[in-house]
Design a protein around this motif. Structure first.
Motif, short mmCIF file in Angstrom:
data_model
loop_
_atom_site.label_atom_id
_atom_site.label_comp_id
_atom_site.label_asym_id
_atom_site.label_seq_id
_atom_site.Cartn_x
_atom_site.Cartn_y
_atom_site.Cartn_z
N LEU A 18 0.98 -1.08 0.11
CA LEU A 18 0.18 0.02 -0.02
C LEU A 18 0.78 1.14 -0.16
O LEU A 18 1.91 1.19 0.71
CB LEU A 18 -0.81 0.01 1.23
CG LEU A 18 -1.81 -1.11 1.37
CD1 LEU A 18 -1.77 -1.59 2.65
CD2 LEU A 18 -3.05 -0.65 0.97
N SER A 19 0.65 2.32 -0.73
CA SER A 19 1.31 3.43 -0.86
C SER A 19 0.42 4.66 -0.72
O SER A 19 -0.76 4.62 -1.14
CB SER A 19 1.94 3.46 -2.33
OG SER A 19 2.61 4.65 -2.58
N LEU A 20 1.01 5.57 0.17
CA LEU A 20 -0.04 6.86 0.65
C LEU A 20 1.00 8.27 0.27
O LEU A 20 2.09 8.09 0.90
CB LEU A 20 -0.34 6.72 2.00
CG LEU A 20 -1.32 7.90 2.23
CD1 LEU A 20 -2.53 8.12 1.51
CD2 LEU A 20 -1.79 7.93 3.81
N HIS A 21 0.73 8.98 -0.55
CA HIS A 21 1.38 10.29 -0.71
C HIS A 21 0.73 11.32 0.24
O HIS A 21 -0.54 11.32 0.30
CB HIS A 21 1.46 10.51 -2.06
CG HIS A 21 1.85 9.46 -3.01
ND1 HIS A 21 3.40 9.69 -3.14
CD2 HIS A 21 1.50 8.41 -3.68
CE1 HIS A 21 3.70 8.60 -4.05
NE2 HIS A 21 2.64 7.76 -4.32
N ASP A 22 1.28 12.31 0.81
CA ASP A 22 0.97 13.53 1.43
C ASP A 22 0.12 12.74 2.79
O ASP A 22 -1.17 13.04 3.04
CB ASP A 22 0.00 14.27 0.46
CG ASP A 22 -0.33 15.73 1.26
OD1 ASP A 22 0.25 16.07 2.35
OD2 ASP A 22 -1.24 16.14 1.08
N ARG A 34 0.19 -8.65 10.22
CA ARG A 34 1.35 -7.62 10.76
C ARG A 34 1.68 -6.67 9.43
O ARG A 34 1.91 -7.13 8.35
CB ARG A 34 2.52 -8.56 11.16
CG ARG A 34 3.53 -7.70 11.81
CD ARG A 34 4.83 -8.52 12.32
NE ARG A 34 5.49 -7.68 13.39
CZ ARG A 34 6.83 -7.94 13.33
NH1 ARG A 34 7.45 -8.80 12.83
NH2 ARG A 34 7.48 -7.07 14.38
N LEU A 35 1.93 -5.45 9.69
CA LEU A 35 2.41 -4.40 8.70
C LEU A 35 3.89 -3.98 9.05
O LEU A 35 4.36 -3.97 10.06
CB LEU A 35 1.53 -3.19 8.84
CG LEU A 35 0.11 -3.42 8.24
CD1 LEU A 35 -0.57 -2.05 8.28
CD2 LEU A 35 0.09 -3.68 6.70
N VAL A 63 4.98 3.78 2.79
CA VAL A 63 4.63 2.40 2.10
C VAL A 63 4.44 1.72 3.34
O VAL A 63 5.06 1.48 4.45
CB VAL A 63 5.91 2.02 1.42
CG1 VAL A 63 5.72 0.42 0.77
CG2 VAL A 63 6.28 2.82 0.13
N MET A 64 3.36 0.64 2.94
CA MET A 64 3.04 -0.38 4.04
C MET A 64 3.01 -1.67 3.18
O MET A 64 2.60 -1.87 2.18
CB MET A 64 1.48 -0.08 4.58
CG MET A 64 1.45 1.06 5.53
SD MET A 64 0.02 1.06 6.30
CE MET A 64 0.23 2.53 7.22
N HIS A 65 3.65 -2.87 3.87
CA HIS A 65 3.93 -4.05 3.55
C HIS A 65 3.12 -5.09 4.34
O HIS A 65 3.60 -5.06 5.44
CB HIS A 65 5.35 -4.28 3.06
CG HIS A 65 5.67 -5.53 2.53
ND1 HIS A 65 6.72 -6.38 2.89
CD2 HIS A 65 4.97 -6.50 1.89
CE1 HIS A 65 6.75 -7.55 2.34
NE2 HIS A 65 5.53 -7.64 1.57
#
Length: 107
Positions: A18-22, A34-35, A63-65
């Motif tokens: 997962l990707s998050l900007h700002d 678990r992340l 970034v979350m994995h």
């Protein structure tokens, strides 16, 4: 002040990205699994286990994995900020951003 919350319970397979900007002001609560979380400008990586949550405390890219099959809750408080925040999963699917301080969460 009126605050509306948007919630989305997600079930993600192991190795989802997962990707998050700002991302400042957003977070996630993990109910199972678990992340692994990496924030721009933070030399330390973070591991969020079931019963915990994570709060993004700085601007930039996150970034979350998922390290295992994971069930998480993402929340968006529209009164905090509006704009083009979007969680992006590989493949182009988006889910809402989410504010939550880092502390234990009861599943």
């Amino acid at each position: 002040m009126h605050t509306s919350l948007s919630m989305a319970l997600e079930r993600l397979r192991q190795d989802a990205l997962l990707s998050l900007h700002d991302a400042q002001g957003h977070g996630v609560a993990v109910f199972s699994g678990r992340l692994w979380v990496t924030q721009e400008g933070d030399a330390q990586d973070h591991f969020v286990d079931a019963g915990e949550s994570f709060y993004v405390d700085r601007p930039g890219h996150v970034v979350m994995h998922t390290l295992s099959d994971t069930q998480l809750l993402s929340l968006a408080a529209s009164a905090r900020r509006s704009g083009s925040h979007a969680w992006q999963r590989a493949g182009g699917r988006t889910t809402p951003p989410c504010p939550q301080p880092r502390h234990p969460v009861s599943p």
